[in-house]
Design an enzyme around this catalytic site. Structure first.
Site, PDB file in Angstrom:
ATOM      1  N   LYS A   1       0.857  -1.198   0.000  1.00 57.94           N
ATOM      2  CA  LYS A   1       0.000   0.000   0.000  1.00 57.94           C
ATOM      3  C   LYS A   1       0.886   1.239   0.000  1.00 57.94           C
ATOM      4  O   LYS A   1       1.915   1.273   0.695  1.00 57.94           O
ATOM      5  CB  LYS A   1      -0.877  -0.046   1.253  1.00 57.94           C
ATOM      6  CG  LYS A   1      -1.942   1.036   1.364  1.00 57.94           C
ATOM      7  CD  LYS A   1      -2.772   0.807   2.634  1.00 57.94           C
ATOM      8  CE  LYS A   1      -3.877   1.833   2.835  1.00 57.94           C
ATOM      9  NZ  LYS A   1      -4.666   1.593   4.050  1.00 57.94           N
TER      10      LYS A   1
ATOM     11  N   SER B   1      -9.674   1.619   3.339  1.00 60.38           N
ATOM     12  CA  SER B   1      -8.866   2.392   2.420  1.00 60.38           C
ATOM     13  C   SER B   1      -7.837   1.583   1.639  1.00 60.38           C
ATOM     14  O   SER B   1      -7.269   2.077   0.686  1.00 60.38           O
ATOM     15  CB  SER B   1      -8.132   3.482   3.206  1.00 60.38           C
ATOM     16  OG  SER B   1      -7.188   2.900   4.093  1.00 60.38           O
TER      17      SER B   1
ATOM     18  N   SER C   1      -9.573  -0.758   7.522  1.00 65.02           N
ATOM     19  CA  SER C   1      -9.091  -0.590   6.149  1.00 65.02           C
ATOM     20  C   SER C   1      -8.419  -1.789   5.508  1.00 65.02           C
ATOM     21  O   SER C   1      -8.151  -1.766   4.317  1.00 65.02           O
ATOM     22  CB  SER C   1      -8.128   0.588   6.068  1.00 65.02           C
ATOM     23  OG  SER C   1      -8.872   1.766   5.958  1.00 65.02           O
TER      24      SER C   1
HETATM   25  N1  GLN Z   1     -12.938   3.662   7.000  1.00 62.53           N
HETATM   26  C1  GLN Z   1     -12.303   4.171   8.177  1.00 62.53           C
HETATM   27  C2  GLN Z   1     -11.999   5.636   8.005  1.00 62.53           C
HETATM   28  O1  GLN Z   1     -12.485   6.192   7.089  1.00 62.53           O
HETATM   29  C3  GLN Z   1     -11.067   3.390   8.469  1.00 62.53           C
HETATM   30  C4  GLN Z   1      -9.886   3.806   7.690  1.00 62.53           C
HETATM   31  C5  GLN Z   1      -8.678   3.002   7.983  1.00 62.53           C
HETATM   32  O2  GLN Z   1      -8.743   1.954   8.612  1.00 62.53           O
HETATM   33  N2  GLN Z   1      -7.544   3.523   7.562  1.00 62.53           N
HETATM   34  O3  GLN Z   1     -11.308   6.228   8.761  1.00 62.53           O
END
Ligand code: GLN
Length: 488
Positions: free
Chosen positions: A77, A152, A176
């Site tokens: 990532k 994400s 994420s």
């Molecule tokens: N979807 C969550 C957010 O928008 C988690 C994001 C993540 O785990 N980086 O913050």
């Protein structure tokens, strides 16, 4: 070759049945074919990858000792630092940022002789649940290209689902890794907070962030954990191995957990779409068939998890992202006439909407007069949730629930409505607040042929058991073998 798991590929390469160069070339052929549609990568390194593959092949031919991922094409990532290529976090502010050092996990992948094929797309600074907040490009779901891959780490999960790498790393602050794994039909593991070094992971919410594997099989997740887990003196939150020893996660994988007690919160599961509920209920039946007992538990403060998370995470983000000032890193405005303008215009020009929203929310939550009412209260709720899990694990070995209330949603469907988007994190966030490990494994498909994931959560540092429990299911079912037909 395309159907192999990372572990199988590694074994074939070691047995001289396939060369790493062949496997890497085949991955790049698939990238040529699918990437224009799927958009999983921000950057690929074909020449570098092929050179590494050739080096591994040569060492294997010479009978030299090679690492645990020798010759296997993997992806990272793009919020983990690499000295090769840029490290963008999918943000315009870091579009041309080149890191002078490798993240600890990248060092470990290279040390294990993995072939890094590219850096994957994400929501800008990992803030989002659909990868639509990327400031650089759009990733789509390989199962249906009109839908989001989740987020994400949507680039990593789409790349694994589309066969554009054999495994990948993601990061999980509030879901994420697990949520996009579920939406793309692959395996995603968020380890215990402190199990994997965050050194070189660009910080979002430092007390929640954790790196973990995205793979096709549970065994591959165990294999990657063997490579990346462990203490790192450069990350003071990474746990001392004398306190919590790292084990061989593959070693006991095939031993089913006997006398398994699974905790469920029926009211929670009932909050998901009907087809998701059914797939999770069917999965519980599979476990019962294997002799497991399902017990009802309570997680009384679960409903407050989203509110607490969006205070804690945004507060930490507002502080972490203060370093992007137009001086130290990344984009600098051309319009400034003084120091304050350098700071404010650089940030105004290069941060996306969601990042700005979170910086403002977090700054507000931390400001004097509001700190006690919001930030401190959120920390108290976090403690209560942690206590809920400790109590729950007195009655069961693991907790099972859905990952996402729905299967993959349409691109554009939620992006203008942040609250609805935040609600899609309902099932994943509590594990981050409590610091416990959680895994997403494929457990079915809905009527539109979209993957559904099952979430399994275990006590802190119990990854070995968590993986064994997940593996029990995988051996009984073939959901993880299904592959998307990519069209578009
Ligand atoms: N979807 C969550 C957010 O928008 C988690 C994001 C993540 O785990 N980086 O913050």
């Amino acid at each position: 070759m395309e159907e192999l798991s990372a572990r199988q590929l590694r074994d074939r390469i070691a047995a001289h049945e396939i060369s790493s160069v062949e496997a890497t070339e085949a991955v790049f052929e698939r990238i040529d074919r699918y990437e224009p549609v799927v958009g999983a990568y921000i950057n690929t390194f074909e020449e570098r990858a092929l050179a590494k593959a050739a080096e591994v092949d040569k060492r294997i031919a010479a009978g030299e000792q090679v690492g645990e991922l020798a010759g296997v094409p993997v992806a990272v990532k793009d919020n983990m630092c690499t000295t090769f290529g840029a490290t963008t976090c999918a943000s315009k502010i870091l579009e041309n940022f080149h890191s002078p050092y490798n993240a600890a996990v990248v060092e470990k992948l290279l040390g294990a002789d993995a072939v890094i094929v590219g850096k994957t797309n994400l929501d800008e600074f990992a803030m989002g649940s659909s990868t639509e907040n990327s400031g650089l490009k759009q990733t789509v779901n390989p199962w249906d290209t009109s839908r989001v891959p989740g987020g994400s780490s949507g680039g990593s999960t789409a790349a694994v689902a589309a066969g554009m790498c054999y495994a990948a790393l993601g990061s999980d602050t509030g879901g994420s890794i697990r949520q996009p794994a579920s939406l793309c039909g692959v395996v995603g593991l968020k380890p215990t907070y402190g199990r994997v070094s965050r050194y070189g992971l660009v910080a979002y919410g430092s007390s929640l962030d954790q790196i973990g594997p995205v793979t096709r099989t549970v065994a591959d997740a165990a294999l990657l954990m063997n490579v990346i887990a462990g203490h790192d003196e450069r990350d003071s939150t990474s746990v001392d191995e004398r306190e919590a020893p790292v084990c061989d996660y593959l070693e006991k994988l095939d031993e089913p957990v006997s006398g398994l007690k699974i905790g469920v919160v029926p009211a929670l599961n009932a909050g998901a779409d009907e087809q998701v509920q059914k797939a999770v209920a069917d999965a519980l039946e599979v476990y019962k068939g294997l002799g497991a007992e399902v017990v009802e538990i309570e997680i009384p403060h679960f409903d407050y998890a989203i509110a607490a998370y969006y205070m804690v995470a945004t507060a930490e983000a507002s502080s972490n992202l203060a370093r992007y000032d137009g001086v130290h890193y990344g984009h600098r405005t051309k319009e400034a006439s003084d120091y304050v303008e350098v700071y404010s215009k650089s940030r105004a020009e290069a941060f996306g909407k969601e990042v700005k929203r979170r910086i403002m929310l977090g700054t507000y939550a931390l400001s004097s007069g509001y700190y006690d009412a919001y930030y401190l209260k959120a920390l108290k709720v976090r403690n209560l949730i942690r206590g809920d899990f400790t109590k729950a694990f007195e009655k069961c070995n693991c907790v099972m629930m859905p990952i996402s209330p729905t299967t993959a949603f349409k691109i554009g469907e939620k992006v203008d409505d942040p609250l609805t988007m935040y609600l899609s994190d309902i099932y994943t966030i509590a594990a981050n607040l409590a610091g416990v490990p959680g895994i997403s494994i494929p457990c079915g498909f809905d009527g539109d042929n979209l993957p559904i994931g099952l979430q399994i959560i275990a006590p802190v540092f119990d990854e070995q058991k968590l993986l064994r429990i997940a593996h029990m299911f995988e051996k009984e079912t073939d959901w993880h073998i299904k592959r998307p037909t990519i069209s578009g």
